[in-house]
Design a protein around this motif. Structure first.
Motif, PDB file in Angstrom:
ATOM      1  N   VAL A 176      -3.791   4.092   0.414  1.00 20.08           N
ATOM      2  CA  VAL A 176      -2.869   2.949   0.463  1.00 20.08           C
ATOM      3  C   VAL A 176      -1.446   3.478   0.546  1.00 20.08           C
ATOM      4  N   ASP A 177      -0.701   2.962   1.507  1.00 21.20           N
ATOM      5  CA  ASP A 177       0.699   3.391   1.635  1.00 21.20           C
ATOM      6  C   ASP A 177       1.576   2.783   0.561  1.00 21.20           C
ATOM      7  N   ALA A 195       8.171  -8.332   4.362  1.00 20.23           N
ATOM      8  CA  ALA A 195       9.304  -7.581   4.885  1.00 20.23           C
ATOM      9  C   ALA A 195       8.948  -6.123   5.165  1.00 20.23           C
ATOM     10  N   LEU A 196       8.009  -5.574   4.397  1.00 22.99           N
ATOM     11  CA  LEU A 196       7.676  -4.154   4.506  1.00 22.99           C
ATOM     12  C   LEU A 196       6.470  -3.884   5.397  1.00 22.99           C
ATOM     13  N   ALA A 197       5.863  -4.928   5.926  1.00 20.19           N
ATOM     14  CA  ALA A 197       4.696  -4.753   6.799  1.00 20.19           C
ATOM     15  C   ALA A 197       5.099  -3.985   8.064  1.00 20.19           C
ATOM     16  N   ALA A 198       4.211  -3.099   8.494  1.00 16.57           N
ATOM     17  CA  ALA A 198       4.447  -2.310   9.704  1.00 16.57           C
ATOM     18  C   ALA A 198       3.100  -1.903  10.269  1.00 16.57           C
ATOM     19  N   PRO A 199       3.023  -1.705  11.579  1.00 22.86           N
ATOM     20  CA  PRO A 199       1.747  -1.294  12.194  1.00 22.86           C
ATOM     21  C   PRO A 199       1.199  -0.030  11.538  1.00 22.86           C
ATOM     22  N   GLY A 200      -0.065  -0.090  11.134  1.00 20.59           N
ATOM     23  CA  GLY A 200      -0.721   1.067  10.541  1.00 20.59           C
ATOM     24  C   GLY A 200      -0.398   1.307   9.083  1.00 20.59           C
ATOM     25  N   ARG A 201       0.454   0.471   8.490  1.00 20.53           N
ATOM     26  CA  ARG A 201       0.832   0.646   7.074  1.00 20.53           C
ATOM     27  C   ARG A 201      -0.092  -0.177   6.193  1.00 20.53           C
ATOM     28  N   ALA A 202      -0.786   0.490   5.290  1.00 16.37           N
ATOM     29  CA  ALA A 202      -1.714  -0.192   4.378  1.00 16.37           C
ATOM     30  C   ALA A 202      -0.960  -0.631   3.123  1.00 16.37           C
ATOM     31  N   ILE A 203      -0.907  -1.946   2.910  1.00 19.81           N
ATOM     32  CA  ILE A 203      -0.203  -2.506   1.755  1.00 19.81           C
ATOM     33  C   ILE A 203      -1.198  -3.277   0.897  1.00 19.81           C
ATOM     34  N   HIS A 204      -1.191  -2.988  -0.400  1.00 17.41           N
ATOM     35  CA  HIS A 204      -2.064  -3.666  -1.360  1.00 17.41           C
ATOM     36  C   HIS A 204      -1.176  -4.450  -2.319  1.00 17.41           C
ATOM     37  N   VAL A 205      -1.342  -5.758  -2.363  1.00 17.42           N
ATOM     38  CA  VAL A 205      -0.521  -6.613  -3.226  1.00 17.42           C
ATOM     39  C   VAL A 205      -1.381  -7.130  -4.376  1.00 17.42           C
ATOM     40  N   LEU A 206      -0.926  -6.917  -5.588  1.00 16.76           N
ATOM     41  CA  LEU A 206      -1.620  -7.415  -6.782  1.00 16.76           C
ATOM     42  C   LEU A 206      -0.748  -8.473  -7.446  1.00 16.76           C
ATOM     43  N   THR A 207      -1.244  -9.697  -7.498  1.00 13.92           N
ATOM     44  CA  THR A 207      -0.489 -10.780  -8.139  1.00 13.92           C
ATOM     45  C   THR A 207      -1.318 -11.521  -9.177  1.00 13.92           C
ATOM     46  N   GLU A 208      -2.498 -11.024  -9.466  1.00 15.82           N
ATOM     47  CA  GLU A 208      -3.352 -11.640 -10.479  1.00 15.82           C
ATOM     48  C   GLU A 208      -3.841 -10.570 -11.449  1.00 15.82           C
ATOM     49  N   HIS A 209      -4.246 -11.018 -12.638  1.00 14.10           N
ATOM     50  CA  HIS A 209      -4.797 -10.095 -13.621  1.00 14.10           C
ATOM     51  C   HIS A 209      -6.046  -9.426 -13.075  1.00 14.10           C
ATOM     52  N   VAL A 210      -6.122  -8.117 -13.228  1.00 13.95           N
ATOM     53  CA  VAL A 210      -7.332  -7.365 -12.904  1.00 13.95           C
ATOM     54  C   VAL A 210      -7.635  -6.469 -14.103  1.00 13.95           C
ATOM     55  N   PRO A 211      -8.870  -6.016 -14.248  1.00 12.21           N
ATOM     56  CA  PRO A 211      -9.163  -5.081 -15.337  1.00 12.21           C
ATOM     57  C   PRO A 211      -8.247  -3.869 -15.279  1.00 12.21           C
ATOM     58  N   ARG A 212      -7.902  -3.341 -16.433  1.00 10.86           N
ATOM     59  CA  ARG A 212      -6.920  -2.251 -16.478  1.00 10.86           C
ATOM     60  C   ARG A 212      -7.357  -1.059 -15.637  1.00 10.86           C
ATOM     61  N   GLU A 213      -8.627  -0.691 -15.708  1.00 11.37           N
ATOM     62  CA  GLU A 213      -9.086   0.456 -14.935  1.00 11.37           C
ATOM     63  C   GLU A 213      -8.882   0.231 -13.444  1.00 11.37           C
TER      64      GLU A 213
END
Length: 329
Positions: A176-177, A195-213
Motif C-alpha cells: 500500500v502506498d 486529492a492524493l489519488a494517482a494512477p497506480g497509487r494504492a490508497i487504503h482509507v480507514l474510517t471505521e473501527h477495526v480490530p487493533r491487530e
C-alpha cells in the motif's frame, strides 16, 4: 485466584505484603484510552511490593477486545469493604469512584491524564482538578495545561510507551502506498484520498473501527501513513505506533504530538489545515529513498525511546515514592 478484599494482601510465595492499587473501567469497545490503562495495570503488577485489582461497570462488554478477558482473576465483583492502598483514576473514573464513595477517604489517587481537554470547563474531568492527586501526564503539553488550570497535587510527565516489538524484520515491499487513518475525521479522510489519488497509487482509507491487530497490520503494509487525529489531542499514540511499524508518518499538529512527531526529523507534521495536510502527504509519497530511510531510522529510535519498559520504570519510581508524593500539597 481467590482474593480477600483488604488494604494489603500477602504474596503466598514470598510472604511479602502487597499494596493493592484499585482500577475502574467502563468498557464498551476497544480504544486507545483502555489500552493505556491496561498498560498501567500491568506496570503495577510488575512493580515489587504492589498488586492490582479492577472493578468493572456492570454493563461492560467482555468480548475478546477487552484486555482483561485474559486477567479475570484480577477483577473484583464488589468494592464493598475494599480498602485499597491507592486508586488509579483515568478519564471518567473520577465520577464512578465518587459514586462508589471511594474518594471520601485519604487514599492516594494516581490520576492518569491523557488529554489537554480535561482542563476545559465543560469537561467532567476538569471538575476534579481541585482534588488532590498525583497527576500522571502523557505529554509535556498535557502537564502544562493542567498546571495552568490550577490542578492540585504533584505533576509527573510519563510519555506514552508503545507495546509493539521493535526487533521485527522491516517490510521489504509495502503493498500500500498510502494509508489514511481517518476514524476521527472521515470526511477529511475522503477528501484527502480524492486529492492524493494517482494512477497506480494504492490508497487504503480507514474510517471505521477495526480490530487493533488489523489496524497495526495496515500501518505495517503502508509506505506512508497519513494520520488524522482530533485537532487537539493529549498525545496521539497511533503516530508513535506507525513509527514503530516502519511506515513514514504524516501527522498534523494536534498539540500533544509535538514532543515526538518532529517535522523533518522523524516525520512530517503539517499544520491542521487540509491543504497543508495534502501537501505534506504528497511530499512524503515523492521523497527520495535516502530521505525516507533517514526519517524512518529516526522514527524507529523515537519508538525505542518510548518503550513500555521505559514507561513502566518511570511509573515504578512514582509507586516507590507514593506516600512522599501524596504528602506534597
Amino acid at each position: 485466584m481467590a482474593y480477600t478484599p483488604g488494604y494489603r494482601r500477602q504474596n503466598a510465595q514470598t510472604g511479602v505484603c502487597l499494596r493493592t492499587i484499585l482500577f475502574h473501567r467502563k468498557y464498551r469497545r476497544f480504544h486507545g484510552g483502555h489500552l493505556k490503562v491496561w498498560h498501567y495495570f500491568n506496570h503495577v503488577l510488575a512493580t515489587p511490593g504492589f498488586d492490582a485489582r479492577v472493578y468493572f461497570d456492570v454493563n461492560s462488554s467482555w468480548d475478546s477486545s477487552n484486555p482483561w478477558t485474559q486477567a479475570r482473576e484480577y477483577v473484583v465483583e464488589s468494592t464493598a469493604d475494599f480498602a485499597p492502598a491507592a486508586l488509579f483514576v483515568a478519564g471518567r473514573d473520577w465520577q464512578r469512584f465518587d459514586a462508589l464513595g471511594l474518594l471520601d477517604g485519604n487514599v492516594p489517587i494516581l490520576n492518569l491524564i491523557q488529554h489537554v481537554r480535561h482542563t476545559e470547563e465543560w469537561s467532567i474531568q476538569a471538575r476534579y482538578l481541585d482534588r488532590r492527586a498525583i497527576r500522571l501526564c502523557v505529554s509535556p503539553e498535557v502537564a502544562e495545561a493542567i498546571v495552568t488550570a490550577g490542578s492540585q497535587g504533584p505533576v509527573v510527565v510519563i510519555p506514552n510507551g508503545v507495546d509493539i516489538p521493535l526487533d521485527a524484520e522491516p517490510v521489504s515491499r509495502h503493498p500500500v502506498d498510502l494509508l489514511i487513518a481517518g476514524l476521527k475525521h472521515p470526511v477529511l479522510a475522503a477528501r484527502a484520498a480524492e486529492a492524493l489519488a494517482a494512477p497506480g497509487r494504492a490508497i487504503h482509507v480507514l474510517t471505521e473501527h477495526v480490530p487493533r491487530e488489523q489496524f497495526l497490520a495496515a500501518m505495517r503494509e503502508a509506505r506512508v501513513a497519513l494520520f488524522l487525529p482530533n485537532e487537539v489531542e493529549g498525545f496521539y499514540l497511533p503516530a508513535l505506533e506507525g513509527m514503530a511499524l516502519g511506515t513514514l508518518v504524516v501527522c498534523p499538529d494536534c498539540v500533544g504530538n509535538r514532543s515526538f512527531v518532529l517535522p523533518g526529523v522523524n516525520a512530517l507534521r503539517p499544520a491542521y489545515d487540509l491543504a497543508e495536510i495534502i501537501a505534506a502527504a504528497r511530499s512524503a509519497l515523492e521523497l527520495p529513498k535516502g530521505e525516507v530511510e533517514t526519517l524512518r531510522a529516526n522514527a524507529l529510535e523515537t519508538a525505542r525511546s518510548h518503550s513500555l519498559d521505559a514507561e513502566c520504570e518511570a511509573f515504578g519510581r512514582v509507586l516507590s515514592n507514593l506516600y512522599r508524593l501524596w504528602a506534597i500539597p
